[in-house]
Design a protein around this motif. Structure first.
Motif, PDB file in Angstrom:
ATOM      1  N   LEU A 194     -13.179 115.391  39.961  1.00  0.00           N
ATOM      2  CA  LEU A 194     -12.784 116.799  40.001  1.00  0.00           C
ATOM      3  C   LEU A 194     -14.006 117.706  39.884  1.00  0.00           C
ATOM      4  CD1 LEU A 194      -9.608 116.753  37.716  1.00  0.00           C
ATOM      5  CD2 LEU A 194      -9.647 117.114  40.187  1.00  0.00           C
ATOM      6  N   ASN A 195     -14.914 117.353  38.991  1.00  0.00           N
ATOM      7  CA  ASN A 195     -16.126 118.156  38.822  1.00  0.00           C
ATOM      8  C   ASN A 195     -16.976 118.146  40.084  1.00  0.00           C
ATOM      9  OD1 ASN A 195     -15.425 118.802  36.205  1.00  0.00           O
ATOM     10  ND2 ASN A 195     -16.653 117.167  35.291  1.00  0.00           N
ATOM     11  N   ARG A 196     -17.011 117.017  40.750  1.00  0.00           N
ATOM     12  CA  ARG A 196     -17.794 116.912  41.991  1.00  0.00           C
ATOM     13  C   ARG A 196     -17.239 117.857  43.058  1.00  0.00           C
ATOM     14  NH1 ARG A 196     -21.445 113.349  44.203  1.00  0.00           N
ATOM     15  NH2 ARG A 196     -21.313 112.973  46.448  1.00  0.00           N
ATOM     16  N   LEU A 197     -15.914 118.037  43.064  1.00  0.00           N
ATOM     17  CA  LEU A 197     -15.272 118.917  44.043  1.00  0.00           C
ATOM     18  C   LEU A 197     -15.144 120.350  43.548  1.00  0.00           C
ATOM     19  CD1 LEU A 197     -12.323 116.649  45.281  1.00  0.00           C
ATOM     20  CD2 LEU A 197     -14.487 117.114  46.459  1.00  0.00           C
ATOM     21  N   ASP A 198     -15.505 120.599  42.284  1.00  0.00           N
ATOM     22  CA  ASP A 198     -15.259 121.893  41.650  1.00  0.00           C
ATOM     23  C   ASP A 198     -13.773 122.222  41.749  1.00  0.00           C
ATOM     24  OD1 ASP A 198     -15.851 124.197  40.244  1.00  0.00           O
ATOM     25  OD2 ASP A 198     -16.340 125.365  42.031  1.00  0.00           O
ATOM     26  N   ALA A 199     -12.942 121.224  41.425  1.00  0.00           N
ATOM     27  CA  ALA A 199     -11.497 121.326  41.588  1.00  0.00           C
ATOM     28  C   ALA A 199     -10.804 121.418  40.238  1.00  0.00           C
ATOM     29  CB  ALA A 199     -10.966 120.122  42.363  1.00  0.00           C
ATOM     30  N   HIS A 200      -9.539 121.833  40.264  1.00  0.00           N
ATOM     31  CA  HIS A 200      -8.718 121.936  39.066  1.00  0.00           C
ATOM     32  C   HIS A 200      -7.626 120.873  39.133  1.00  0.00           C
ATOM     33  CE1 HIS A 200      -6.183 123.433  35.858  1.00  0.00           C
ATOM     34  NE2 HIS A 200      -7.114 124.325  35.545  1.00  0.00           N
ATOM     35  N   SER A 201      -7.324 120.264  37.998  1.00  0.00           N
ATOM     36  CA  SER A 201      -6.324 119.205  37.978  1.00  0.00           C
ATOM     37  C   SER A 201      -4.954 119.681  38.450  1.00  0.00           C
ATOM     38  CB  SER A 201      -6.209 118.617  36.561  1.00  0.00           C
ATOM     39  OG  SER A 201      -5.855 119.620  35.627  1.00  0.00           O
ATOM     40  N   GLU A 202      -4.603 120.931  38.165  1.00  0.00           N
ATOM     41  CA  GLU A 202      -3.270 121.428  38.506  1.00  0.00           C
ATOM     42  C   GLU A 202      -3.074 121.621  40.007  1.00  0.00           C
ATOM     43  OE1 GLU A 202      -2.585 124.979  36.309  1.00  0.00           O
ATOM     44  OE2 GLU A 202      -2.187 123.923  34.429  1.00  0.00           O
ATOM     45  N   THR A 203      -4.150 121.622  40.764  1.00  0.00           N
ATOM     46  CA  THR A 203      -4.029 121.810  42.211  1.00  0.00           C
ATOM     47  C   THR A 203      -4.516 120.584  42.988  1.00  0.00           C
ATOM     48  OG1 THR A 203      -6.190 122.911  42.288  1.00  0.00           O
ATOM     49  CG2 THR A 203      -4.238 124.318  42.061  1.00  0.00           C
ATOM     50  N   THR A 204      -4.574 119.440  42.317  1.00  0.00           N
ATOM     51  CA  THR A 204      -5.097 118.223  42.935  1.00  0.00           C
ATOM     52  C   THR A 204      -4.066 117.101  42.861  1.00  0.00           C
ATOM     53  OG1 THR A 204      -7.350 118.846  42.289  1.00  0.00           O
ATOM     54  CG2 THR A 204      -6.994 116.548  42.910  1.00  0.00           C
ATOM     55  N   ILE A 205      -4.010 116.292  43.909  1.00  0.00           N
ATOM     56  CA  ILE A 205      -3.129 115.128  43.976  1.00  0.00           C
ATOM     57  C   ILE A 205      -3.974 113.863  44.007  1.00  0.00           C
ATOM     58  CG2 ILE A 205      -1.560 113.840  45.501  1.00  0.00           C
ATOM     59  CD1 ILE A 205      -0.221 116.411  46.231  1.00  0.00           C
ATOM     60  N   MET A 206      -3.544 112.840  43.258  1.00  0.00           N
ATOM     61  CA  MET A 206      -4.168 111.519  43.300  1.00  0.00           C
ATOM     62  C   MET A 206      -3.239 110.552  44.011  1.00  0.00           C
ATOM     63  SD  MET A 206      -6.545 109.372  42.629  1.00  0.00           S
ATOM     64  CE  MET A 206      -6.611 107.580  42.850  1.00  0.00           C
ATOM     65  N   VAL A 207      -3.754 109.865  45.028  1.00  0.00           N
ATOM     66  CA  VAL A 207      -2.992 108.875  45.784  1.00  0.00           C
ATOM     67  C   VAL A 207      -3.541 107.496  45.443  1.00  0.00           C
ATOM     68  CG1 VAL A 207      -2.231 108.125  48.065  1.00  0.00           C
ATOM     69  CG2 VAL A 207      -2.726 110.558  47.646  1.00  0.00           C
ATOM     70  N   GLY A 208      -2.680 106.589  45.014  1.00  0.00           N
ATOM     71  CA  GLY A 208      -3.135 105.251  44.658  1.00  0.00           C
ATOM     72  C   GLY A 208      -2.072 104.202  44.865  1.00  0.00           C
ATOM     73  N   ASP A 209      -2.474 102.932  44.713  1.00  0.00           N
ATOM     74  CA  ASP A 209      -1.543 101.825  44.923  1.00  0.00           C
ATOM     75  C   ASP A 209      -1.255 101.041  43.646  1.00  0.00           C
ATOM     76  OD1 ASP A 209      -4.285 100.685  45.042  1.00  0.00           O
ATOM     77  OD2 ASP A 209      -3.213  98.815  45.468  1.00  0.00           O
ATOM     78  N   ARG A 210      -1.885 101.448  42.526  1.00  0.00           N
ATOM     79  CA  ARG A 210      -1.692 100.702  41.273  1.00  0.00           C
ATOM     80  C   ARG A 210      -1.199 101.642  40.188  1.00  0.00           C
ATOM     81  NH1 ARG A 210      -4.877  95.548  40.515  1.00  0.00           N
ATOM     82  NH2 ARG A 210      -4.164  95.873  38.394  1.00  0.00           N
ATOM     83  N   MET A 211      -0.064 101.270  39.586  1.00  0.00           N
ATOM     84  CA  MET A 211       0.476 102.062  38.487  1.00  0.00           C
ATOM     85  C   MET A 211      -0.449 102.034  37.284  1.00  0.00           C
ATOM     86  SD  MET A 211       3.419 103.598  39.090  1.00  0.00           S
ATOM     87  CE  MET A 211       4.256 103.740  37.500  1.00  0.00           C
ATOM     88  N   ASP A 212      -1.111 100.889  37.039  1.00  0.00           N
ATOM     89  CA  ASP A 212      -1.870 100.705  35.802  1.00  0.00           C
ATOM     90  C   ASP A 212      -3.303 101.207  35.881  1.00  0.00           C
ATOM     91  OD1 ASP A 212      -2.598  98.743  37.606  1.00  0.00           O
ATOM     92  OD2 ASP A 212      -2.635  97.109  36.143  1.00  0.00           O
ATOM     93  N   THR A 213      -3.732 101.711  37.036  1.00  0.00           N
ATOM     94  CA  THR A 213      -5.069 102.303  37.143  1.00  0.00           C
ATOM     95  C   THR A 213      -4.982 103.688  37.784  1.00  0.00           C
ATOM     96  OG1 THR A 213      -5.464 101.117  39.231  1.00  0.00           O
ATOM     97  CG2 THR A 213      -6.301 100.110  37.204  1.00  0.00           C
ATOM     98  N   ASP A 214      -4.633 103.730  39.051  1.00  0.00           N
ATOM     99  CA  ASP A 214      -4.626 105.001  39.788  1.00  0.00           C
ATOM    100  C   ASP A 214      -3.645 106.007  39.202  1.00  0.00           C
ATOM    101  OD1 ASP A 214      -6.354 103.823  41.752  1.00  0.00           O
ATOM    102  OD2 ASP A 214      -4.607 102.865  42.639  1.00  0.00           O
ATOM    103  N   ILE A 215      -2.410 105.579  39.008  1.00  0.00           N
ATOM    104  CA  ILE A 215      -1.367 106.520  38.599  1.00  0.00           C
ATOM    105  C   ILE A 215      -1.550 106.955  37.148  1.00  0.00           C
ATOM    106  CG2 ILE A 215       1.111 106.903  38.377  1.00  0.00           C
ATOM    107  CD1 ILE A 215      -0.045 106.662  41.285  1.00  0.00           C
ATOM    108  N   VAL A 216      -1.849 106.024  36.246  1.00  0.00           N
ATOM    109  CA  VAL A 216      -1.992 106.409  34.841  1.00  0.00           C
ATOM    110  C   VAL A 216      -3.238 107.272  34.630  1.00  0.00           C
ATOM    111  CG1 VAL A 216      -3.269 104.347  34.061  1.00  0.00           C
ATOM    112  CG2 VAL A 216      -1.820 105.594  32.468  1.00  0.00           C
ATOM    113  N   SER A 217      -4.328 106.978  35.328  1.00  0.00           N
ATOM    114  CA  SER A 217      -5.531 107.800  35.143  1.00  0.00           C
ATOM    115  C   SER A 217      -5.333 109.182  35.748  1.00  0.00           C
ATOM    116  CB  SER A 217      -6.764 107.126  35.743  1.00  0.00           C
ATOM    117  OG  SER A 217      -6.590 106.841  37.118  1.00  0.00           O
ATOM    118  N   GLY A 218      -4.623 109.271  36.878  1.00  0.00           N
ATOM    119  CA  GLY A 218      -4.293 110.571  37.433  1.00  0.00           C
ATOM    120  C   GLY A 218      -3.407 111.369  36.504  1.00  0.00           C
TER     121      GLY A 218
END
Length: 271
Positions: A194-218
């Protein structure tokens, strides 16, 4: 509950979402093309620390997916950024490949096996018993233990191979020292992206294939999440977890229309 803010940025995992090995998954090329056309900032994330962004760009291009080198964020880069913030210009004994050593060189770290401040463990397809033994002895002597990610295994054409988490467990069993894991599911990986993109979490979507890494960290980083079913987590496994993704899709092909319909990005700094 208030309505969600418009989507301004996208983060997406690579393996299991865009590619399986070097084979493009359904809709991956169109998804990235739609993001590029939309003008929305995006990053492709991977816990794999073996390769540099340039290497990964070439691998994705071989599958027909055109991702700029600057839009690839690896656990090696996140680890280097973390260490640069903790002890700039430090020293490390590294077990890993070019993706990790290059990232550390670029922040001014010195690679050494003589009283390093850190032992940094990443992926390699040729883990050396001698290198692991040296890492164990350096940690016993006081070096701090960092791992690029906690993944216990990774894919290969022949089947699963041991990855960073498995080797870290061996070192921990020998030393009694747990590593600090920088990559997913540590939300630090998401925050650094997020910092690299100068982005805000509330306006960002995370797409992933693993519940235990991608989804939980998002989720823990405050992002909306989309689980695709082209990778590790199956649909019948979702309800086993105490948290849920915002949306579940068969593949990123289902996201292409939504991205294509996005208007021009908002102007001005992120909220």
């Amino acid at each position: 509950m208030s309505d969600p803010k418009p989507v301004e940025c996208w983060l997406t995992d690579m393996d299991g979402v865009l590619v399986h090995e070097q084979r493009a998954l359904p809709g991956a090329a169109d998804f990235i093309a739609a993001l590029t056309t939309s003008g929305r900032p995006f990053l492709v994330l991977t816990n794999n620390s073996m390769y540099t962004p340039r290497d990964l760009r070439a691998r994705l291009q071989a599958g027909g997916i055109d991702v700029p080198e600057s839009a690839i964020w690896t656990s090696a880069l996140a680890t280097a950024q973390f260490l640069d913030g903790q002890r700039p210009g430090g020293t490390a004994y590294v077990v890993g490949e070019a993706g990790l050593t290059t990232a550390l060189h670029e922040i001014g770290y010195v690679m050494t096996d003589r009283s390093p401040e850190y032992v940094v463990l990443g992926e390699t397809r040729t883990y050396s018993f001698d290198a692991i033994t040296r890492a164990i002895r350096l940690i016993e002597a006081g070096a701090r233990f960092i791992a690029t990610n906690p993944d216990p295994s990774g894919p290969s054409a022949e089947g699963s191979v041991p990855a960073t988490g498995a080797v870290a467990a061996l070192i921990t069993r020998a030393t009694g020292v747990e590593p600090y894991n920088v990559g997913k599911p540590n939300p630090l990986m998401m925050r650094s992206a997020l910092n690299r993109l100068d982005a805000h979490s509330e306006t960002t979507i995370m797409v992933g294939d693993r519940m235990d890494t991608d989804i939980v960290s998002g989720l823990e980083a405050g992002l909306r999440t989309v689980l695709v079913l082209t990778g590790s987590t199956r649909r019948d496994q979702i309800d086993r977890f105490p948290y849920r993704p915002t949306r579940v899709v068969e593949s990123v092909a289902e996201l292409v229309p939504a991205v294509a319909q996005l208007g021009p990005p908002a102007t001005g700094p992120a909220a």
